[in-house]
Design a protein around this motif. Structure first.
Motif, PDB file in Angstrom:
ATOM      1  N   LEU A   1       0.825  -1.195   0.000  1.00 41.54           N
ATOM      2  CA  LEU A   1       0.000   0.000   0.000  1.00 41.54           C
ATOM      3  C   LEU A   1       0.863   1.250   0.000  1.00 41.54           C
ATOM      4  N   SER A   2       0.424   2.257  -0.732  1.00 41.85           N
ATOM      5  CA  SER A   2       1.116   3.536  -0.711  1.00 41.85           C
ATOM      6  C   SER A   2       0.816   4.233   0.608  1.00 41.85           C
ATOM      7  N   PRO A   3       1.615   5.248   0.995  1.00 38.63           N
ATOM      8  CA  PRO A   3       1.315   5.984   2.237  1.00 38.63           C
ATOM      9  C   PRO A   3      -0.096   6.563   2.245  1.00 38.63           C
ATOM     10  N   ALA A   4      -0.577   7.021   1.086  1.00 34.07           N
ATOM     11  CA  ALA A   4      -1.919   7.594   1.012  1.00 34.07           C
ATOM     12  C   ALA A   4      -2.981   6.543   1.306  1.00 34.07           C
ATOM     13  N   GLU A   5      -2.723   5.283   0.929  1.00 34.51           N
ATOM     14  CA  GLU A   5      -3.701   4.235   1.150  1.00 34.51           C
ATOM     15  C   GLU A   5      -3.714   3.758   2.603  1.00 34.51           C
ATOM     16  N   LYS A   6      -2.614   3.932   3.309  1.00 38.26           N
ATOM     17  CA  LYS A   6      -2.513   3.469   4.690  1.00 38.26           C
ATOM     18  C   LYS A   6      -3.223   4.408   5.658  1.00 38.26           C
ATOM     19  N   GLU A   7      -3.318   5.669   5.325  1.00 38.76           N
ATOM     20  CA  GLU A   7      -3.872   6.657   6.240  1.00 38.76           C
ATOM     21  C   GLU A   7      -5.192   7.199   5.706  1.00 38.76           C
ATOM     22  N   ALA A   8      -5.980   7.690   6.609  1.00 43.63           N
ATOM     23  CA  ALA A   8      -7.228   8.350   6.237  1.00 43.63           C
ATOM     24  C   ALA A   8      -7.172   9.775   6.762  1.00 43.63           C
ATOM     25  N   VAL A   9      -7.921  10.650   6.124  1.00 46.40           N
ATOM     26  CA  VAL A   9      -8.009  12.034   6.577  1.00 46.40           C
ATOM     27  C   VAL A   9      -9.394  12.271   7.152  1.00 46.40           C
ATOM     28  N   ASN A  10      -9.461  13.183   8.103  1.00 44.41           N
ATOM     29  CA  ASN A  10     -10.735  13.559   8.705  1.00 44.41           C
ATOM     30  C   ASN A  10     -11.252  14.820   8.029  1.00 44.41           C
ATOM     31  N   VAL A  11     -12.505  14.767   7.617  1.00 43.40           N
ATOM     32  CA  VAL A  11     -13.162  15.919   7.011  1.00 43.40           C
ATOM     33  C   VAL A  11     -14.450  16.163   7.785  1.00 43.40           C
ATOM     34  N   LEU A  12     -14.617  17.402   8.261  1.00 46.77           N
ATOM     35  CA  LEU A  12     -15.814  17.766   9.002  1.00 46.77           C
ATOM     36  C   LEU A  12     -16.796  18.464   8.080  1.00 46.77           C
ATOM     37  N   VAL A  13     -18.047  18.055   8.129  1.00 45.44           N
ATOM     38  CA  VAL A  13     -19.101  18.738   7.393  1.00 45.44           C
ATOM     39  C   VAL A  13     -20.074  19.314   8.420  1.00 45.44           C
ATOM     40  N   TYR A  14     -20.260  20.634   8.342  1.00 40.97           N
ATOM     41  CA  TYR A  14     -21.082  21.375   9.295  1.00 40.97           C
ATOM     42  C   TYR A  14     -22.309  21.948   8.602  1.00 40.97           C
ATOM     43  N   SER A  15     -23.473  21.519   9.070  1.00 41.55           N
ATOM     44  CA  SER A  15     -24.748  22.065   8.613  1.00 41.55           C
ATOM     45  C   SER A  15     -25.816  21.611   9.588  1.00 41.55           C
ATOM     46  N   ASP A  16     -26.795  22.461   9.839  1.00 38.81           N
ATOM     47  CA  ASP A  16     -27.903  22.049  10.689  1.00 38.81           C
ATOM     48  C   ASP A  16     -28.878  21.169   9.925  1.00 38.81           C
ATOM     49  N   ASN A  17     -28.702  21.080   8.621  1.00 35.32           N
ATOM     50  CA  ASN A  17     -29.585  20.307   7.757  1.00 35.32           C
ATOM     51  C   ASN A  17     -28.964  18.940   7.468  1.00 35.32           C
ATOM     52  N   ARG A  18     -29.609  17.911   7.960  1.00 36.71           N
ATOM     53  CA  ARG A  18     -29.112  16.536   7.778  1.00 36.71           C
ATOM     54  C   ARG A  18     -28.976  16.180   6.297  1.00 36.71           C
ATOM     55  N   GLU A  19     -29.918  16.642   5.466  1.00 35.06           N
ATOM     56  CA  GLU A  19     -29.870  16.349   4.032  1.00 35.06           C
ATOM     57  C   GLU A  19     -28.668  17.018   3.375  1.00 35.06           C
ATOM     58  N   THR A  20     -28.345  18.224   3.795  1.00 33.72           N
ATOM     59  CA  THR A  20     -27.171  18.909   3.248  1.00 33.72           C
ATOM     60  C   THR A  20     -25.907  18.137   3.594  1.00 33.72           C
ATOM     61  N   ARG A  21     -25.789  17.694   4.848  1.00 35.18           N
ATOM     62  CA  ARG A  21     -24.613  16.910   5.242  1.00 35.18           C
ATOM     63  C   ARG A  21     -24.526  15.634   4.407  1.00 35.18           C
ATOM     64  N   ALA A  22     -25.656  14.965   4.226  1.00 39.05           N
ATOM     65  CA  ALA A  22     -25.670  13.732   3.422  1.00 39.05           C
ATOM     66  C   ALA A  22     -25.311  14.030   1.964  1.00 39.05           C
ATOM     67  N   ASP A  23     -25.831  15.132   1.422  1.00 35.01           N
ATOM     68  CA  ASP A  23     -25.517  15.504   0.035  1.00 35.01           C
ATOM     69  C   ASP A  23     -24.021  15.722  -0.153  1.00 35.01           C
ATOM     70  N   VAL A  24     -23.397  16.401   0.806  1.00 33.09           N
ATOM     71  CA  VAL A  24     -21.950  16.648   0.726  1.00 33.09           C
ATOM     72  C   VAL A  24     -21.188  15.331   0.757  1.00 33.09           C
ATOM     73  N   MET A  25     -21.501  14.485   1.725  1.00 33.59           N
ATOM     74  CA  MET A  25     -20.776  13.226   1.869  1.00 33.59           C
ATOM     75  C   MET A  25     -21.002  12.302   0.668  1.00 33.59           C
ATOM     76  N   ASN A  26     -22.225  12.275   0.140  1.00 33.97           N
ATOM     77  CA  ASN A  26     -22.505  11.454  -1.046  1.00 33.97           C
ATOM     78  C   ASN A  26     -21.828  12.006  -2.291  1.00 33.97           C
ATOM     79  N   ALA A  27     -21.752  13.330  -2.397  1.00 27.40           N
ATOM     80  CA  ALA A  27     -21.114  13.947  -3.567  1.00 27.40           C
ATOM     81  C   ALA A  27     -19.624  13.624  -3.620  1.00 27.40           C
ATOM     82  N   VAL A  28     -18.977  13.631  -2.471  1.00 28.68           N
ATOM     83  CA  VAL A  28     -17.530  13.421  -2.416  1.00 28.68           C
ATOM     84  C   VAL A  28     -17.186  11.942  -2.281  1.00 28.68           C
ATOM     85  N   GLY A  29     -17.930  11.221  -1.482  1.00 22.91           N
ATOM     86  CA  GLY A  29     -17.646   9.807  -1.256  1.00 22.91           C
ATOM     87  C   GLY A  29     -16.556   9.612  -0.216  1.00 22.91           C
ATOM     88  N   ASN A  30     -16.072   8.389  -0.118  1.00 27.15           N
ATOM     89  CA  ASN A  30     -15.054   8.052   0.884  1.00 27.15           C
ATOM     90  C   ASN A  30     -13.651   7.966   0.318  1.00 27.15           C
TER      91      ASN A  30
END
Length: 142
Positions: free
Chosen positions: A8-37
């Motif tokens: 595995l490359s170094p990028a594959e061994k580690e994960a990064v944390n990304v925070l999504v801030y919104s009071d709207n649950r659908e907006t948070r889901a839209d962001v996470m679905n748009a970008v993926g894992n």
């Protein structure tokens, strides 16, 4: 270390944390679905952290190690523009963040807080993915 782990490359061994801030649950889901894992083989996977309140987001940012924040400017009380400025002024002046805005006329205000990018609603998955990929790729290469 197994053969699989060593391949595995170094990028594959580690994960990064990304925070999504919104009071709207659908907006948070839209962001996470748009970008993926995962944005590419040369980039780490993403651990998504959600926050619906600015107090919760601020606490998580102070306690965590985030590579990127995605902040909804439409969240009441303290929107993403204000939270981004607060983070840069009081917590980490180098924190990377993206602001989501609903009205084109809010772009001038968003620019004052100096985000890495400003994305307008409705969220365009391709645009958001490209912005996140660019920011994370620059962070990984540092």
């Amino acid at each position: 270390m197994s053969v699989k782990e060593s391949a595995l490359s170094p990028a594959e061994k580690e994960a990064v944390n990304v925070l999504v801030y919104s009071d709207n649950r659908e907006t948070r889901a839209d962001v996470m679905n748009a970008v993926g894992n995962r944005l590419g083989k040369d980039l780490p996977s993403i651990n998504w952290v959600e926050s619906a309140t600015w107090q919760g987001a601020e606490m998580k940012i102070q306690e965590g190690d985030f590579s990127l924040l995605i902040l909804d400017a439409e969240t009441p009380k303290l929107g993403g523009i204000g939270l981004g400025k607060k983070v840069r002024d009081e917590i980490d002046p180098d924190m990377d963040y993206v602001v989501l805005i609903a009205r084109p006329q809010d772009e001038w205000l968003a620019r004052v807080s100096k985000p890495n990018a400003i994305i307008q609603y409705p969220i365009n998955p391709r645009e958001l993915s490209e912005v996140v990929t660019k920011i994370l790729r620059e962070k990984v290469s540092r």
